[in-house]
Every structure is written in structure tokens, then in C-alpha cells.
Write a protein that holds these residues in place. Structure first.
Motif, mmCIF file in Angstrom:
data_model
loop_
_atom_site.group_PDB
_atom_site.id
_atom_site.type_symbol
_atom_site.label_atom_id
_atom_site.label_comp_id
_atom_site.label_asym_id
_atom_site.label_seq_id
_atom_site.Cartn_x
_atom_site.Cartn_y
_atom_site.Cartn_z
ATOM 1 N N ILE A 71 -33.501 -8.920 -32.942
ATOM 2 C CA ILE A 71 -34.874 -9.251 -33.353
ATOM 3 C C ILE A 71 -34.900 -10.167 -34.573
ATOM 4 N N SER A 74 -37.881 -1.891 -30.126
ATOM 5 C CA SER A 74 -37.061 -2.175 -31.308
ATOM 6 C C SER A 74 -36.987 -0.960 -32.230
ATOM 7 N N THR A 75 -38.059 -0.186 -32.326
ATOM 8 C CA THR A 75 -38.032 1.011 -33.163
ATOM 9 C C THR A 75 -37.135 2.076 -32.552
ATOM 10 N N ALA A 87 -40.220 -9.329 -37.154
ATOM 11 C CA ALA A 87 -40.045 -8.221 -36.203
ATOM 12 C C ALA A 87 -39.342 -7.041 -36.865
ATOM 13 N N MET A 88 -38.360 -7.298 -37.721
ATOM 14 C CA MET A 88 -37.644 -6.204 -38.371
ATOM 15 C C MET A 88 -38.556 -5.466 -39.347
ATOM 16 N N ARG A 139 -43.102 0.739 -38.582
ATOM 17 C CA ARG A 139 -43.439 1.742 -37.559
ATOM 18 C C ARG A 139 -42.685 3.042 -37.785
ATOM 19 N N THR A 140 -41.439 2.955 -38.233
ATOM 20 C CA THR A 140 -40.704 4.191 -38.504
ATOM 21 C C THR A 140 -41.381 4.992 -39.609
ATOM 22 N N LEU A 174 -33.620 1.035 -33.184
ATOM 23 C CA LEU A 174 -33.279 1.282 -34.582
ATOM 24 C C LEU A 174 -33.006 2.764 -34.817
ATOM 25 N N ARG A 211 -41.806 -5.176 -39.113
ATOM 26 C CA ARG A 211 -42.739 -4.379 -38.290
ATOM 27 C C ARG A 211 -42.042 -3.137 -37.741
ATOM 28 N N THR A 212 -40.787 -3.289 -37.348
ATOM 29 C CA THR A 212 -40.010 -2.150 -36.844
ATOM 30 C C THR A 212 -39.840 -1.093 -37.929
#
Length: 97
Positions: free
Chosen positions: A75, A43-44, A84-85, A91-92, A47, A87-88
Motif C-alpha cells: 500500500i 489492508s487493516t 493508505a498506510m 482504522r486500527t 496489518l 488510513r490503515t
């Protein structure tokens, strides 16, 4: 930094870095799939690719509708800080990408 509460819109702008621009890898490259996918997660990577494409068309930056983007990535866009978004997005920030 991503706040604890869900943000509806985020302003995205390019992060110029002469060294990374010269030596780094575009998020849409195979290198990123081979070596960063397992670290950042799909997902990252999706994105980052979406943001890169958008910055190609709007190099001065743009406003990202987070709910719309989450839906497009498949997501979902719940308001939970553990969605989930969220968390994504975290992570960025965590990996400085």
C-alpha cells in the motif's frame, strides 16, 4: 493514537485482555475474514495479521518500521496524512484492534 504527521516507527506491544483473549478471535482466523474484512478493510486485516505474527516472535513488543510494513502490504508509505498506510493505522485505532 496516530498523529497527523506520518510516523516512521511505532512501538507495538501486546494488548492483554482476559475476556477478549478467552472469547475473541485471532486476526488470522477465518472468522475475521468472514465478519470483519468488510468492516476493517483488507489492508487493516493484513496489518493485524502481520502484527500478530510479529508478537508471537516478540511477545514483549517490537518497533515497527512503518515504511517497510506499508511496502510489504503493498500500500506504499507516503508521508501524507491521507496515505493508505495512515488510513490503515487510523482504522486500527478507531475500532480498538
Amino acid at each position: 493514537m496516530i498523529p497527523d504527521s506520518f510516523t516512521d516507527h511505532i512501538h507495538v506491544h501486546a494488548w492483554p485482555d482476559p475476556v477478549i483473549d478467552e472469547l475473541g478471535h485471532d486476526p488470522r482466523s477465518q472468522y475475521v475474514e468472514w465478519f470483519w474484512l468488510a468492516v476493517l478493510g483488507p489492508s487493516t486485516i493484513w496489518l493485524l495479521r502481520r502484527l500478530s505474527d510479529a508478537l508471537d516472535h516478540a511477545p514483549d513488543g517490537f518497533t515497527l518500521d512503518v515504511h517497510e510494513c506499508a511496502a510489504a502490504l503493498g500500500i506504499g508509505g507516503t508521508t501524507s496524512r491521507h496515505s493508505a498506510m495512515q488510513r490503515t493505522l487510523r482504522r486500527t485505532v478507531q475500532f480498538g484492534v
